[in-house]
Design a protein around this motif. Structure first.
Motif, PDB file in Angstrom:
ATOM      1  N   HIS A  57      -5.664   4.698   4.684  1.00 21.75           N
ATOM      2  CA  HIS A  57      -6.603   4.517   3.566  1.00 21.75           C
ATOM      3  C   HIS A  57      -7.512   5.741   3.355  1.00 21.75           C
ATOM      4  O   HIS A  57      -8.502   5.642   2.622  1.00 21.75           O
ATOM      5  CB  HIS A  57      -7.454   3.263   3.777  1.00 21.75           C
ATOM      6  CG  HIS A  57      -6.647   1.999   3.725  1.00 21.75           C
ATOM      7  ND1 HIS A  57      -6.185   1.463   2.548  1.00 21.75           N
ATOM      8  CD2 HIS A  57      -6.189   1.188   4.712  1.00 21.75           C
ATOM      9  CE1 HIS A  57      -5.490   0.363   2.807  1.00 21.75           C
ATOM     10  NE2 HIS A  57      -5.475   0.175   4.116  1.00 21.75           N
ATOM     11  N   CYS A  75      -9.500   8.654   2.000  1.00 24.30           N
ATOM     12  CA  CYS A  75      -9.927   8.731   0.600  1.00 24.30           C
ATOM     13  C   CYS A  75      -8.980   9.562  -0.277  1.00 24.30           C
ATOM     14  O   CYS A  75      -8.744  10.745  -0.013  1.00 24.30           O
ATOM     15  CB  CYS A  75     -11.328   9.341   0.545  1.00 24.30           C
ATOM     16  SG  CYS A  75     -11.917   9.540  -1.132  1.00 24.30           S
ATOM     17  N   ARG A 106     -12.166  -4.290   8.023  1.00 23.85           N
ATOM     18  CA  ARG A 106     -10.795  -4.538   8.453  1.00 23.85           C
ATOM     19  C   ARG A 106     -10.748  -5.914   9.100  1.00 23.85           C
ATOM     20  O   ARG A 106     -11.777  -6.450   9.526  1.00 23.85           O
ATOM     21  CB  ARG A 106     -10.333  -3.509   9.497  1.00 23.85           C
ATOM     22  CG  ARG A 106     -10.185  -2.082   9.001  1.00 23.85           C
ATOM     23  CD  ARG A 106      -9.004  -1.887   8.062  1.00 23.85           C
ATOM     24  NE  ARG A 106      -8.815  -0.483   7.751  1.00 23.85           N
ATOM     25  CZ  ARG A 106      -9.425   0.170   6.762  1.00 23.85           C
ATOM     26  NH1 ARG A 106     -10.281  -0.461   5.968  1.00 23.85           N
ATOM     27  NH2 ARG A 106      -9.197   1.457   6.566  1.00 23.85           N
ATOM     28  N   ASN A 164     -16.715   0.339   6.496  1.00 19.72           N
ATOM     29  CA  ASN A 164     -15.538  -0.220   5.840  1.00 19.72           C
ATOM     30  C   ASN A 164     -15.042  -1.424   6.619  1.00 19.72           C
ATOM     31  O   ASN A 164     -15.415  -1.622   7.772  1.00 19.72           O
ATOM     32  CB  ASN A 164     -14.467   0.807   5.502  1.00 19.72           C
ATOM     33  CG  ASN A 164     -13.995   1.577   6.672  1.00 19.72           C
ATOM     34  OD1 ASN A 164     -14.318   1.240   7.788  1.00 19.72           O
ATOM     35  ND2 ASN A 164     -13.238   2.617   6.439  1.00 19.72           N
ATOM     36  N   HIS A 199       0.825  -1.202   0.000  1.00 15.34           N
ATOM     37  CA  HIS A 199       0.000   0.000   0.000  1.00 15.34           C
ATOM     38  C   HIS A 199       0.863   1.258   0.000  1.00 15.34           C
ATOM     39  O   HIS A 199       0.612   2.201  -0.751  1.00 15.34           O
ATOM     40  CB  HIS A 199      -0.948   0.002   1.208  1.00 15.34           C
ATOM     41  CG  HIS A 199      -1.796   1.237   1.278  1.00 15.34           C
ATOM     42  ND1 HIS A 199      -1.391   2.377   1.940  1.00 15.34           N
ATOM     43  CD2 HIS A 199      -2.990   1.534   0.714  1.00 15.34           C
ATOM     44  CE1 HIS A 199      -2.315   3.309   1.794  1.00 15.34           C
ATOM     45  NE2 HIS A 199      -3.301   2.825   1.057  1.00 15.34           N
ATOM     46  N   SER A 245     -13.123   8.190   5.812  1.00 18.73           N
ATOM     47  CA  SER A 245     -12.290   7.237   6.541  1.00 18.73           C
ATOM     48  C   SER A 245     -11.150   7.972   7.250  1.00 18.73           C
ATOM     49  O   SER A 245     -11.268   9.175   7.541  1.00 18.73           O
ATOM     50  CB  SER A 245     -11.791   6.159   5.580  1.00 18.73           C
ATOM     51  OG  SER A 245     -11.129   5.130   6.268  1.00 18.73           O
ATOM     52  N   ARG A 263       0.518   3.804  -3.053  1.00 23.89           N
ATOM     53  CA  ARG A 263      -0.127   5.087  -2.739  1.00 23.89           C
ATOM     54  C   ARG A 263       0.868   6.228  -2.965  1.00 23.89           C
ATOM     55  O   ARG A 263       0.505   7.279  -3.490  1.00 23.89           O
ATOM     56  CB  ARG A 263      -0.652   5.077  -1.303  1.00 23.89           C
ATOM     57  CG  ARG A 263      -1.231   6.405  -0.859  1.00 23.89           C
ATOM     58  CD  ARG A 263      -2.716   6.384  -0.662  1.00 23.89           C
ATOM     59  NE  ARG A 263      -3.200   7.723  -0.390  1.00 23.89           N
ATOM     60  CZ  ARG A 263      -4.410   8.022   0.024  1.00 23.89           C
ATOM     61  NH1 ARG A 263      -5.302   7.091   0.194  1.00 23.89           N
ATOM     62  NH2 ARG A 263      -4.774   9.261   0.237  1.00 23.89           N
TER      63      ARG A 263
END
Ligand code: HEM
Length: 406
Positions: free
Chosen positions: A353, A355, A297, A295, A98, A349, A102
């Motif tokens: 993560h 947005c 997890r 969301n 990630h 969020s 990202r």
């Protein structure tokens, strides 16, 4: 009173989840659903846990891939294309993948690249309104919000106008892939759509390699970070991800916003009298009826909260929709107040993560709703009940017809 029960698939819950959320926050802030997943509903818990790196993402691609074995070969096909593309979606990746992805995508998705779209957003809103102005009616979801959301992502990427219709069809076909309520046949259909989508974007990438333009695809191709760069498959996944993450969410922001304002005429009046209130209004819409309600997890080790122990590997839903109505954070939380102070909602969020498209969504929400308020000050809902989407992740009406000049 009976113990509180949460059935995420109950139509009555979709129509109005907030009374159930209130009871969950008060009576059982860590709740186990009949399906075995956990739901966490208090603002303070959700806010802290979103930043907790002992939680990882829920591995949806592997779940989808496992379903392949139940498909009859050569009849409905396999689900591999879809699952493999999803494996590189940011919200389905843990660090270090990630962090790397990202970091590279952030280099193209800059505030100035997004801000540059503002005139194009306004132009698109005006065009969509012009198409229906004479009829005196508009179906907000299908005639304004959907085409606006998809066209803006397509424009940002640099998809030529003549392909917008195909891209819209593909984006619609894939838009519900993150929702768990999908049948095997629907996944097979989404896999087919994913193949078409990827094939088209592969050609577009080749074209942009030959002829770079001032668009996100050319910028993704050019992006490098200390010798690292995105592979072609990663870039293709990013393009698909932007449509999945950016379509239904923005659509729900606009339609939930129109609905909330037309159901609270005093707030609509305040907005018309002082258009500068639009920024606060959009934040309040995001808090009041959050487009993304849940969301997911998964804890990497056993974890205890409010006396309940959640075993490592169990699925947890963080209820953003409930956290955003928690009275310990938001005074009078069920009141829709476009001038609410310190509105630190979690609709986008939090943590790693957070947005990626928040800035774009805000511009679209602000321009769509302020243009409607300016052009159609008497706008009203067509009377009737609201048919909410049958999703558990997203919240928004399936359709929202309004009378523009009653
Ligand atoms: C009002 C509209 C929107 C809302 C409410 C929203 C909400 C969210 C939420 C809640 C997450 C986090 C998911 C998680 O924590 O697991 C997220 C992530 C993301 N969003 Fe949005 N979103 C919106 C619009 C957009 C748009 C327009 C785009 C792009 C064009 C976009 C791109 C993304 C991406 C790429 C991620 C993944 C980020 C990561 O995992 O690092 N979103 N969004």
């Amino acid at each position: 009173m009976n113990p509180v029960k949460l059935n995420l698939f109950d139509p009555a819950f979709h129509a109005d989840p907030y009374p159930v959320y209130t009871r969950l926050r008060e009576e059982e802030p860590v709740h186990r659903t009949v399906m075995g997943a956990w739901v966490i509903t208090r603002y303070a818990d959700v806010k802290v846990l979103l930043r907790d790196n002992t939680f990882g993402v829920f591995d949806i691609p592997t779940r989808i891939e496992r379903k392949s074995q139940f498909l009859e070969r050569n009849k409905t096909g396999e689900l591999r294309t879809l699952a493999q593309a999803m494996r590189r979606w940011l919200m389905l990746c843990d660090p270090p993948d990630h962090t790397r992805l990202r970091g590279l995508v952030n280099r193209s998705f800059t505030p100035s690249a997004v801000e540059a779209l503002r005139p194009r957003v306004q132009e698109m809103v005006d065009q969509l309104i012009a198409r229906v102005r004479d009829t005196g009616k508009m179906e907000i979801v299908g005639e304004l919000a959907c085409p606006l959301a998809v066209t803006m992502i397509a424009s940002m990427l640099g998809v030529p106008e003549e392909a917008h219709a195909s891209v819209t069809r593909w984006a619609d076909g894939l838009s519900r892939v993150l929702d768990p309520l999908r049948s095997l046949e629907q996944y097979a259909e989404m896999n087919r759509v994913a193949q078409e989508f990827l094939e088209y974007f592969r050609q577009l990438f080749a074209e942009r390699r030959r002829n770079p333009q001032n668009d996100l695809i050319s910028s993704l191709i050019a992006v490098t970070d200390q010798g690292d760069k995105l592979t072609e498959d990663e870039m293709l996944s990013v393009c698909m991800l932007l449509f999945i993450a950016g379509e239904k969410t923005t659509v729900n922001l606009i339609s939930n916003g129109v609905l909330a304002l037309l159901r609270h005429r005093d707030e609509f009046e305040r907005l018309k009298q002082d258009p500068a209130l639009i920024r606060g209004a959009i934040d309040e819409i995001l808090r009041y009826d959050s487009p993304v309600q849940l969301n997911t997890r998964v804890p990497k080790k056993d974890f205890t909260l409010h006396g309940k122990t959640i075993p490592a590997g169990d699925l947890i839903y963080f209820s953003l929709g409930s956290a955003n109505r928690d009275p310990s954070q938001f005074p009078d939380p069920d009141k829709f107040d476009i001038t609410r102070k310190e509105n630190r909602h979690l609709a986008f969020s939090g943590g790693i993560h957070y947005c990626l498209g928040a800035a774009l969504a805000l511009i679209e929400g602000q321009l769509a709703i302020s243009t409607l308020a300016r052009e159609f000050p008497k706008m009203e809902l067509v009377p009737g009940t609201i048919d909410w989407q049958k999703e558990i992740i997203f919240r928004g009406p399936q359709t929202l017809p309004v009378l523009l000049n009653p």
